[in-house]
Design an enzyme around this catalytic site. Structure first.
Site, PDB file in Angstrom:
ATOM      1  N   ARG A 113       0.848  -1.180   0.000  1.00 45.07           N
ATOM      2  CA  ARG A 113       0.000   0.000   0.000  1.00 45.07           C
ATOM      3  C   ARG A 113       0.893   1.243   0.000  1.00 45.07           C
ATOM      4  NH1 ARG A 113      -2.809   1.276   5.852  1.00 45.07           N
ATOM      5  NH2 ARG A 113      -0.905   1.748   7.000  1.00 45.07           N
ATOM      6  N   GLU A 152      -3.638   7.672   6.694  1.00 41.39           N
ATOM      7  CA  GLU A 152      -2.335   7.567   7.349  1.00 41.39           C
ATOM      8  C   GLU A 152      -1.210   8.061   6.427  1.00 41.39           C
ATOM      9  OE1 GLU A 152      -2.982   4.061  10.661  1.00 41.39           O
ATOM     10  OE2 GLU A 152      -2.019   3.500   8.765  1.00 41.39           O
ATOM     11  N   GLU A 309      -8.678   5.264  14.705  1.00 39.98           N
ATOM     12  CA  GLU A 309      -8.454   3.813  14.669  1.00 39.98           C
ATOM     13  C   GLU A 309      -7.844   3.355  15.984  1.00 39.98           C
ATOM     14  OE1 GLU A 309      -6.126   2.303  11.449  1.00 39.98           O
ATOM     15  OE2 GLU A 309      -7.111   3.539   9.936  1.00 39.98           O
ATOM     16  N   HIS A 360      -5.589  -9.267  11.639  1.00 42.58           N
ATOM     17  CA  HIS A 360      -5.821  -8.096  12.481  1.00 42.58           C
ATOM     18  C   HIS A 360      -7.209  -8.226  13.107  1.00 42.58           C
ATOM     19  CE1 HIS A 360      -6.228  -3.947  13.775  1.00 42.58           C
ATOM     20  NE2 HIS A 360      -5.007  -3.681  13.357  1.00 42.58           N
TER      21      HIS A 360
END
Length: 661
Positions: A113, A152, A309, A360
């Site tokens: 990413r 982010e 988050e 996750h």
């Protein structure tokens, strides 16, 4: 600062949702379960580019339309991502020059990413085209509560070393220094024959055979932060043309991300939002959580902020991904609220079945609703409903800790007195020692007005400007109380040594002068006259106007001062010249400053939020043992009155609406 109210009233619960990973049948199930869990805000389209634009210029919004309408029908507000965080494969296939280059000059490729260069005009053009389409389509949708720019920013790609970045760096340097001679002076290029004769000779600081120019490295960090901020502004400008909804992006105030100077970013945000995950690579991850929350509040100017988050359980990116014990997620969440968060969101809603984050944790785990994790989510939701009246109040604190990204970057340069001394460790140590004393801390930028604080702590502020140093000195002269720790005040903003002896900018206010540093090898220690030990660092220090209150009993500096106290004007300043346990020393300073403390137990968080005539006492017990402390009021969680004493079970939490005295 542009900060406005939170996207939802009360203390809201939200999540990150990735419907593109699931079928429409699952979307409908998810919407019903979100309603059951009290989820009020859902972030969507965070990584949506390849779904919205599957081929160049061909847009497909059908799925996102359905998801937004489904959420709207269920009374759930949308935190809408612009979808630009990661480029689709077609973009890097058509334009491989978009791909980022790392320090050694090699390219990183499609498959993860954030695989894009922040300076790339091709990426920016294509990304802003997408933002325009998204903003046009959804800018006035009644479900829209918040815009989420990218995601982010700078987590992986903040520092790019390609030729496009080099040209952008040169443009930034021209704007900063105007003349090449000024750049040479700022970087000290007379050293090692580095003097530049023209701008086109300047490069990004790729890896070299030797130590690189430290001033160049710091300026490259500054450029990289400013460069991504410029990208944020470009997206935000489009969104604001099409919508009146608040705009933000998620910061990463955490122990392992350091590439963006959020003091410069914060004024651009309509809402300050942060992502935070417990980091079990640290000795005390819960203490770091408290620090991160205090720093995020500092970025919000003391006003409420948003946790964009957090994890319901384990993450997937640490060497050992520890799950959370029963009650731990609630304690973590209430710690953020205690320290100023008025909105709590999780990554993510439903645990992924595929992809890099399939292990996750999520609010809805792989095992479904008959799980401890799901029941904890429902319990947290009920608690947030009960404490909703806390929203809008602010955290009470009369102690400040100065934090600087410039110092973080520069203090950890390639050539420094000790590689074992790291900036964030020193900052955490000071914050942790104050937390152990029950002292709530505002983490603020150098240059902030200090006049309202009873005590100011300056840990390892290696780089400081003349004006910021003078503001600290003036604070003490006017009657303030100051604690400075070693390796502070050493260089100016150009990374140029302040000559005449250490600690440079703070010599006069501290009343000391150090002739040289004398770091210790890791594992070595010296004995101090107060019975403690010192590690990592000593100095050949003498007092000028200060008094030595702790000396070295042995080691290379035996008999010399290790801790000093100085009267400067109407105030008092302490200097701690070694790495030692700080709790007792900071308690002395807090007592002199008449700082209010709550307890002496590092496993107990006691924080007060106030607003108008309202006062709320948060108590989070991280230990397995019950505690009692004085309190009078009404426990919002249990609904029970509290008269004189509050009992909190091991692992428990309480939020007390205090009675006016």
């Amino acid at each position: 600062m542009k900060t406005v109210s939170m996207p939802l009233p009360g203390v809201s619960l939200g999540c990150d949702y990735n419907p593109e990973q699931w079928s429409p049948d699952v979307w409908r199930e998810d919407a019903a379960l979100m309603r059951q869990a009290g989820v009020g805000l859902v972030a969507v389209n965070i990584f949506g580019w390849s779904n919205l634009e599957p081929s160049p210029g061909k847009y497909r919004f059908d799925d996102l339309d359905q998801v937004i309408e489904l959420m709207h029908a269920n009374g759930i507000k949308i935190n809408l991502g612009t979808g630009t965080s990661s480029p689709p494969p077609w973009l890097t296939a058509l334009h491989p020059e978009v791909l980022p280059v790392v320090e050694d000059g090699t390219t990183r490729y499609q498959g993860g990413r954030q695989g894009w260069c922040p300076s790339s005009p091709v990426f920016r053009s294509r990304a802003l085209d997408l933002v325009e389409k998204v903003a046009e389509r959804y800018g006035e949708h009644p479900a829209l509560a918040l815009w989420h720019v990218s995601n982010e920013l700078g987590c992986h790609n903040a520092l790019c070393y390609c030729e496009t970045s080099a040209e952008a760096f040169r443009d930034w340097l021209r704007a900063r220094y105007q003349k090449i001679e000024t750049l040479n002076e700022a970087w000290g290029t007379s050293f090692w024959s580095q003097r530049y004769g023209a701008w086109n000779e300047v490069q990004v600081p790729r890896l070299t055979l030797s130590i690189r120019n430290p001033a160049q490295l710091v300026d490259f960090q500054r450029f990289s932060s400013d460069n991504l901020l410029g990208y944020y502004r470009a997206e935000a400008e489009i969104l604001r043309r099409h919508s009146t909804v608040p705009v933000t992006t998620n910061f990463m105030v955490t122990a392992h991300i350091r590439n963006l100077d959020y003091w410069s970013w914060a004024p651009e945000m309509d809402v300050i939002a942060n992502d935070h995950y417990l980091d079990h690579r640290l000795g005390e991850p819960v203490a770091e959580l408290s620090f991160a929350a205090d720093l995020t509040r500092g970025l919000a100017g003391g006003r409420p902020w948003m946790l964009m988050e957090q994890a319901a359980g384990a993450v997937n990116w640490q060497p050992h991904n520890l799950t959370k014990a029963p009650g731990e997620m609630i304690r973590n969440s209430l710690t953020h609220v205690a320290r100023g968060a008025d909105s709590l969101c999780f990554f993510q809603w439903r645990a992924s079945a595929q992809g890099a984050e399939k292990f996750h944790s999520a609010m809805l785990p792989h095992a479904g609703t008959d799980t401890v994790a799901w029941r904890e989510v429902l319990k947290l939701s009920a608690i947030l409903d009960r404490i909703g009246e806390v929203a809008g109040t602010e955290v009470e604190s009369d102690v400040a800790l100065l934090f600087s990204w410039d110092s973080w970057w520069s203090a950890e340069g390639e050539a420094r007195p000790s590689q074992a001394v790291t900036y964030l460790d020193q900052v955490h140590a000071s914050h942790r020692a104050l937390r152990e004393q029950g002292v709530t801390v505002d983490v603020i930028a150098p240059g902030t007005d200090l006049s309202r604080y009873k005590l100011v702590v300056v840990p390892c502020l290696y780089m400081v400007s003349d004006s910021d140093a003078q503001a600290i000195t003036d604070y003490v002269s006017a009657g303030g109380n100051l604690v400075v720790t070693f390796f502070s005040g050493i260089v100016d903003e150009r990374d140029r040594i302040r000559l005449g002896g250490y600690p440079g900018a703070f010599r006069d206010v501290l009343g000391v002068l150090a002739e040289e540093f004398a770091p210790l090898r890791p594992g070595d220690e010296v004995t101090l006259s107060n019975g403690a030990t010192g590690t990592l660092w000593t100095e050949r220090l003498r007092t000028t106007t200060a008094t030595a209150i702790v000396t070295y009993e042995d080691g290379p500096m035996a008999g010399l001062p290790a801790v000093t106290r100085n009267q400067h004007g109407a105030g008092t300043a302490w200097y701690i010249a070694t790495n030692t346990r700080l709790s007792d020393l900071l308690k002395e300073a807090a007592d002199v400053a008449m700082v209010k403390t709550h307890k002496e137990d590092k496993n107990l968080e006691v924080v007060r939020r106030t607003g108008g005539d309202r006062s709320y006492l948060f108590v989070i017990n991280h230990s397995p043992d019950p505690v009692e402390l004085p309190a009078t009021g009404h426990d919002l969680i249990t609904g029970q009155p509290v008269i004189g004493a509050l009992h909190v079970e091991g692992g428990g939490v309480a939020v007390i609406r205090e009675e006016a005295s």
